[in-house]
Design an enzyme around this catalytic site. Structure first.
Site, short mmCIF file in Angstrom:
data_model
loop_
_atom_site.label_atom_id
_atom_site.label_comp_id
_atom_site.label_asym_id
_atom_site.label_seq_id
_atom_site.Cartn_x
_atom_site.Cartn_y
_atom_site.Cartn_z
N LYS A 39 -14.69 -4.24 29.74
CA LYS A 39 -14.99 -4.47 28.32
C LYS A 39 -14.12 -3.53 27.49
CE LYS A 39 -19.14 -4.80 25.40
NZ LYS A 39 -20.62 -4.73 25.40
N SER A 114 -22.90 -8.63 24.03
CA SER A 114 -21.58 -8.47 23.47
C SER A 114 -20.49 -8.40 24.55
CB SER A 114 -21.53 -7.20 22.62
OG SER A 114 -21.84 -6.07 23.42
N SER A 138 -26.45 -6.49 26.52
CA SER A 138 -25.12 -7.07 26.55
C SER A 138 -24.52 -7.29 27.92
CB SER A 138 -24.16 -6.21 25.75
OG SER A 138 -24.37 -6.47 24.40
N1 GLN Z 1 -27.35 -8.02 20.79
C1 GLN Z 1 -27.70 -6.63 20.76
C2 GLN Z 1 -27.10 -5.96 19.55
O1 GLN Z 1 -26.38 -6.60 18.83
C3 GLN Z 1 -27.28 -5.94 22.01
C4 GLN Z 1 -25.83 -5.71 22.06
C5 GLN Z 1 -25.42 -4.73 23.11
O2 GLN Z 1 -26.10 -4.52 24.12
N2 GLN Z 1 -24.26 -4.13 22.86
O3 GLN Z 1 -27.34 -4.83 19.30
#
Ligand code: GLN
Length: 442
Positions: A39, A114, A138
């Site tokens: 990532k 994400s 995510s």
């Molecule tokens: N969808 C969640 C957020 O927007 C989790 C995203 C993540 O784990 N980076 O915070």
């Protein structure tokens, strides 16, 4: 697998699926034991690291994140950095400045977020493992939408050194792959104490003995908001589990309802302070108008280069930490978090794991995502947020397909430091459940 064919086709694959924000230029020639991707919020020496944000354009870190360094030391070749929601803010990877990953089962749909690019790479490239990061879901969300396996370990199990912070008390680096065996193979590689990340230092060592999950608790609350397709795949998986001699019990877990609001308060509070360092003076872009006054320079720079979701989270997180509101929001959310941890621990006195569907619906179409309000998209995380808030390890495995062939995932949560049964289960499930691979057309 034919590695040359896979490597040579990466740019073409990327045109179609947008899983990479950068592809390495020396993969064809390099000597390696395995390929991996990461990532783009993990720093890497040989490639730009931009975290899905225009504000970081041009940032070439001088060092590797510890997890990337450890993968390289064990013979891995980093083939690319994966597209993601800007700074991890999102559930569909649509908040990405450098390409929105497309679901290999249907390119008109999201890969989840994400870590959407990481899950897409794991689904499309044969024999691949990706490093993902989970703050509030995510890893499991995109693993579920792309029909692959995703593991987010206990908070502190993997060093966060070189991870660009979203919420420091929540961020966890983990693994995504279509092969469950890869999770057991690489968790020991990336885990362990690291003097460069003090939160990694107090952990018990990872001890993989093949411990099995024998009893699971399914919270009734979790099933209330899920779609019919997800529910029927989940229920038939419960039957398969019973056939594997796993005792499945339905339970009430009312504490789960409070996780989502508490998470968005804590995560945005932390995010808003973390983003304060991006002002156009270091890291990435530094080409603002130098004739402006100090504050005006920062404001114009941040207004231009942060995306809308990042701005929304700066506003929200600044508000929840403000004098006068801090006790009502931030401090209260911390109490909710403690309550959730102790409530999970009570469940683990009699059960090995908590099981829910991973996401309440299958990967949505981009058209439908564009109609969602921010709160609707935050609400989609209600099943993945609780274990993240508690810092507990969790695993998403593919468990079915809807009528249009879109994958459904289920998520297991275990107690702190108890990754062993998750990894054992993933391998057993890999034999019990027939996973479908997406048909990749170039
Ligand atoms: N969808 C969640 C957020 O927007 C989790 C995203 C993540 O784990 N980076 O915070």
């Amino acid at each position: 697998m034919n590695m040359d064919v896979t490597v040579a086709s990466l740019p073409r694959l990327n045109e179609k699926y947008s899983m990479f924000s950068r592809i390495s230029d020396d993969i064809g020639t390099a000597d390696f034991k395995f390929l991996f991707s990461a990532k783009d919020n993990l720093t890497s020496k040989d490639m730009e690291t931009r975290c899905g944000s225009r504000i970081l354009e041009g940032y070439r870190p001088a060092f590797d994140a510890t997890a990337i360094e450890k993968m390289r030391i064990s013979g891995g070749k980093l083939i690319g950095k994966n597209n993601m929601d800007e700074f991890g803010f999102g559930t569909f990877s649509t908040n990405s400045a450098f390409g929105i990953p497309r679901n290999p089962f249907d390119p008109e749909r999201s890969c989840g977020g994400s870590s959407g690019g990481s899950a897409c790479a794991a689904a499309v490239i044969e024999d691949h493992v990706s490093l993902g990061v989970s703050t509030g879901g995510s890893i499991c969300c995109p693993a579920s939408f792309c029909g692959v396996y995703g593991l987010a370990p206990t908070y502190g199990r993997v060093s966060r050194y070189g991870l660009i912070d979203y919420g420091n008390s929540l961020d966890k680096i983990g693994l995504i792959s279509s092969d469950p065996g890869r999770l057991s193979e690489f968790l020991p590689v990336i885990s362990g104490k690291d003097r460069k990340d003090p939160t990694s230092c107090a952990q018990p060592d990872l001890n993989l003995t093949g411990k099995k999950i024998k009893t699971v608790a399914v919270p009734r609350e979790a099933l209330e908001g899920v779609s019919g397709d997800v529910l029927s795949a989940f229920e038939s998986s419960l039957e398969t589990l019973r056939g594997m001699d796993i005792d499945v019990k339905m339970m009430d877990m009312p504490f789960l309802r409070y996780a989502m609001p508490a998470y968005y308060i804590l995560a945005t509070s932390e995010a808003s302070t973390n983003l304060a360092r991006y002002v156009g003076m270091r890291y990435g872009r530094q080409d603002g108008d130098l004739t402006l006054k100090f504050d005006d320079y920062f404001t114009s720079f941040r207004s231009e280069y942060f995306g809308d979701e990042a701005k929304r989270r700066i506003l929200l997180g600044t508000y929840t930490r403000m004098a006068g509101f801090r006790d009502r929001y931030y401090a209260k959310a911390l109490k909710v978090r403690l309550h959730i941890i102790s409530s999970y621990k009570k469940v683990f006195e009699d059960h090995d794991a908590v099981l829910t569907p991973t996401m309440p619906f299958v990967a949505p179409r981009f058209d439908d995502i564009s109609e969602m309000t921010p709160v609707e998209s935050y609400s989609a995380d209600y099943l993945t947020v609780p274990p993240n808030l508690a810092g507990m390890p969790h695993l998403s495995v593919p468990c079915g397909y809807d009528a249009e062939g879109m994958p459904v995932g289920m998520q297991f949560v275990t107690d702190h430091w108890d990754e062993d049964p998750l990894l054992t289960f993933a391998k057993d499930w890999g034999c019990a459940f027939e996973t479908r691979r997406a048909e990749v057309l170039l």
